[in-house]
Design an enzyme around this catalytic site. Structure first.
Site, PDB file in Angstrom:
ATOM      1  N   ARG A  97     -10.815  -0.220  14.701  1.00 40.66           N
ATOM      2  CA  ARG A  97     -10.734   0.597  13.490  1.00 40.66           C
ATOM      3  C   ARG A  97     -11.578  -0.128  12.449  1.00 40.66           C
ATOM      4  O   ARG A  97     -12.741   0.186  12.284  1.00 40.66           O
ATOM      5  CB  ARG A  97      -9.251   0.742  13.104  1.00 40.66           C
ATOM      6  CG  ARG A  97      -8.952   1.913  12.228  1.00 40.66           C
ATOM      7  CD  ARG A  97      -7.467   2.036  11.954  1.00 40.66           C
ATOM      8  NE  ARG A  97      -6.901   0.803  11.405  1.00 40.66           N
ATOM      9  CZ  ARG A  97      -5.638   0.657  11.030  1.00 40.66           C
ATOM     10  NH1 ARG A  97      -4.791   1.669  11.160  1.00 40.66           N
ATOM     11  NH2 ARG A  97      -5.204  -0.479  10.523  1.00 40.66           N
ATOM     12  N   LYS A 127       0.846  -1.202   0.000  1.00 41.00           N
ATOM     13  CA  LYS A 127       0.000   0.000   0.000  1.00 41.00           C
ATOM     14  C   LYS A 127       0.881   1.252   0.000  1.00 41.00           C
ATOM     15  O   LYS A 127       2.093   1.164   0.235  1.00 41.00           O
ATOM     16  CB  LYS A 127      -0.898  -0.014   1.236  1.00 41.00           C
ATOM     17  CG  LYS A 127      -0.131   0.070   2.547  1.00 41.00           C
ATOM     18  CD  LYS A 127      -1.028  -0.293   3.721  1.00 41.00           C
ATOM     19  CE  LYS A 127      -0.274  -0.182   5.023  1.00 41.00           C
ATOM     20  NZ  LYS A 127      -1.017  -0.802   6.138  1.00 41.00           N
ATOM     21  N   TYR A 132      14.615  30.332   7.931  1.00 39.12           N
ATOM     22  CA  TYR A 132      13.354  30.902   8.426  1.00 39.12           C
ATOM     23  C   TYR A 132      13.293  30.858   9.949  1.00 39.12           C
ATOM     24  O   TYR A 132      13.696  29.867  10.562  1.00 39.12           O
ATOM     25  CB  TYR A 132      12.162  30.112   7.877  1.00 39.12           C
ATOM     26  CG  TYR A 132      11.923  30.331   6.411  1.00 39.12           C
ATOM     27  CD1 TYR A 132      11.569  31.592   5.927  1.00 39.12           C
ATOM     28  CD2 TYR A 132      12.030  29.281   5.509  1.00 39.12           C
ATOM     29  CE1 TYR A 132      11.333  31.795   4.573  1.00 39.12           C
ATOM     30  CE2 TYR A 132      11.794  29.474   4.153  1.00 39.12           C
ATOM     31  CZ  TYR A 132      11.443  30.732   3.700  1.00 39.12           C
ATOM     32  OH  TYR A 132      11.211  30.929   2.371  1.00 39.12           O
ATOM     33  N   MET A 156      11.008  24.501   2.226  1.00 46.76           N
ATOM     34  CA  MET A 156      10.258  23.718   1.238  1.00 46.76           C
ATOM     35  C   MET A 156      11.195  22.939   0.306  1.00 46.76           C
ATOM     36  O   MET A 156      10.943  21.772  -0.008  1.00 46.76           O
ATOM     37  CB  MET A 156       9.359  24.642   0.421  1.00 46.76           C
ATOM     38  CG  MET A 156       8.467  23.902  -0.571  1.00 46.76           C
ATOM     39  SD  MET A 156       7.446  25.000  -1.557  1.00 46.76           S
ATOM     40  CE  MET A 156       6.197  25.467  -0.380  1.00 46.76           C
TER      41      MET A 156
HETATM   42  C1  LIG Z   1      -0.192  -1.812   6.699  1.00 52.14           C
HETATM   43  C2  LIG Z   1      -0.735  -3.109   7.106  1.00 52.14           C
HETATM   44  C3  LIG Z   1       0.115  -4.198   7.363  1.00 52.14           C
HETATM   45  C4  LIG Z   1       1.621  -4.069   7.370  1.00 52.14           C
HETATM   46  O1  LIG Z   1       2.058  -3.501   8.568  1.00 52.14           O
HETATM   47  P1  LIG Z   1       3.621  -3.284   8.882  1.00 52.14           P
HETATM   48  O2  LIG Z   1       3.625  -2.732  10.248  1.00 52.14           O
HETATM   49  O3  LIG Z   1       4.114  -2.296   7.874  1.00 52.14           O
HETATM   50  O4  LIG Z   1       4.270  -4.592   8.735  1.00 52.14           O
HETATM   51  C5  LIG Z   1      -0.467  -5.416   7.657  1.00 52.14           C
HETATM   52  N1  LIG Z   1      -1.819  -5.560   7.696  1.00 52.14           N
HETATM   53  C6  LIG Z   1      -2.658  -4.545   7.460  1.00 52.14           C
HETATM   54  C7  LIG Z   1      -4.128  -4.747   7.541  1.00 52.14           C
HETATM   55  C8  LIG Z   1      -2.145  -3.279   7.171  1.00 52.14           C
HETATM   56  O5  LIG Z   1      -2.980  -2.265   6.957  1.00 52.14           O
END
Ligand SMILES: *Cc1c(COP(=O)(O)O)cnc(C)c1O
Length: 356
Positions: A131, A36, A253, A301
């Site tokens: 969640r 992801k 800055y 930036m």
């Molecule tokens: C992002 C995610 C993972 C991976 O988690 P890591 O801590 O990066 O290994 C596994 N399962 C789900 C559902 C996730 O959203």
């Protein structure tokens, strides 16, 4: 030729090495490599292609999943949040993309959908993260209902840990999940990276590593080499200008840093619009010409300023490592009060990538 000397180098052999390390920790599991967020900033397709031996991929975006199919990726692809509207289900089925079901409305969508082919489903239970996931008390009934749907092919059961990076961080969630799924004849998946390295009792049939595949730490405070993980991304740039400061002079800055003695400063072509954390303070480690030095003053930036005072051989043109093999992304993250996850996935579109 490059017009600005900033580059993210991705080490494909390190990606492969890290998957081998996952297998050392979880030798009997299937591995769903989590890609992801643009593979945590490393490039979705490049990561998927680097792992022909991964057992599957976990991601969020249906568009990207279809892109992977069109690029020839054949392994299972699991949409970790499932679909966001029922219209997406036929597309998932057509492209052989697995969906997570984490709430009752998605079960209704599946029940009513007309699908061109059967679809694989991972059913998610909320075991305490609060969640995503069906409540424990409704889980069995939901799974039985799904198992009866003619549109469904294989079922897998999953949950996700809130505190897998802590010593006793999985016991309650694991116990609740095992009770709620007792006797169900389906494979299970629980473990993220921290659980893979720290909680073998959670391994079950499928692991879901993300961060460790990219060579950043799954347990904050411990460097990735503790598990023989190799950093995959090196974010590098160059010194593009120098300044000399007299005692009392300030930098950048807000004039937050003042020199106490004569100093030489290097200006680096990398700033928060590239994904460098704006909250990194004076003292954050930076690699220049193979040496370790420190950030001075505020992150801008497009630029940061670094201390060259003790580095007479460094100046305009010297290479700079923002993070990578010399300066761990976790070190920079810790200095900025965040995690390697955020820095890697926060790389912005204007940074060019090179894969080798
Ligand atoms: C992002 C995610 C993972 C991976 O988690 P890591 O801590 O990066 O290994 C596994 N399962 C789900 C559902 C996730 O959203």
């Amino acid at each position: 030729m490059m017009f600005r000397p900033l580059l993210a180098r991705i080490d494909i052999s390190a990606l492969q090495h890290n998957l081998q390390q996952v297998r050392r920790f979880a030798p009997n599991q299937k591995i769903l490599a989590v890609i992801k967020a643009n593979a945590y900033g490393h490039g979705t397709l490049a990561a998927a292609q680097a792992w022909p031996d991964a057992d599957g991929f976990g991601m969020l975006s249906l568009e990207e999943a279809i892109m992977l199919r069109q690029a020839g990726i054949r392994q299972p692809i699991v949409l970790l949040e499932g679909v966001f509207a029922p219209e997406a289900l036929p597309l998932c089925a057509e492209h052989g993309i697995t969906v997570v079901i984490h709430q009752a409305q998605q079960i209704e969508w599946l029940g009513r959908a007309w699908l061109p082919r059967k679809i694989d489903v991972w059913v998610k239970m909320n075991s305490g993260m609060n969640r995503l996931g069906l409540p424990a008390g409704e889980f069995q009934e939901a799974v039985e209902k799904l198992a009866k749907l003619p549109a469904i092919n294989h079922l897998t059961l999953m949950s996700h840990f809130a505190t897998a990076d802590e010593v006793d961080g999985v016991a309650m969630q694991l116990a609740d999940f095992m009770v709620a799924t007792a006797g169900m004849p389906y494979p299970r998946s629980l473990a993220n990276s921290a659980a893979i390295v720290g909680h073998p009792d959670t391994h079950a049939e499928w692991g879901r590593p993300g961060i460790m595949l990219y060579g950043a730490s799954p347990v904050s405070g411990r460097p990735p080499k503790h598990w023989d993980l190799r950093p995959v991304m090196t974010l590098e740039s160059r010194i593009i200008a120098e300044q000399r400061l007299a005692p009392g002079d300030a930098i950048g800055y807000g004039a937050t840093f003042h020199a106490d003695y004569p100093m030489r400063i290097g200006v680096v072509a990398c700033g928060y619009a590239d994904g460098y954390p704006r909250h990194a303070p004076t003292g954050t480690p930076v690699g220049v010409g193979g040496h370790r030095t420190r950030l001075l003053g505020r992150v801008s930036m497009d630029m940061i300023t670094v201390d060259l005072t003790g580095l007479p051989d460094c100046g305009i043109g010297s290479t700079v490592e923002l993070w990578g093999k010399q300066i761990g992304v976790d070190e920079v993250a810790a200095a900025a009060g965040t995690l390697g996850y955020e820095l890697l996935s926060g790389m912005t579109a204007r940074v060019p990538y090179s894969y080798l």
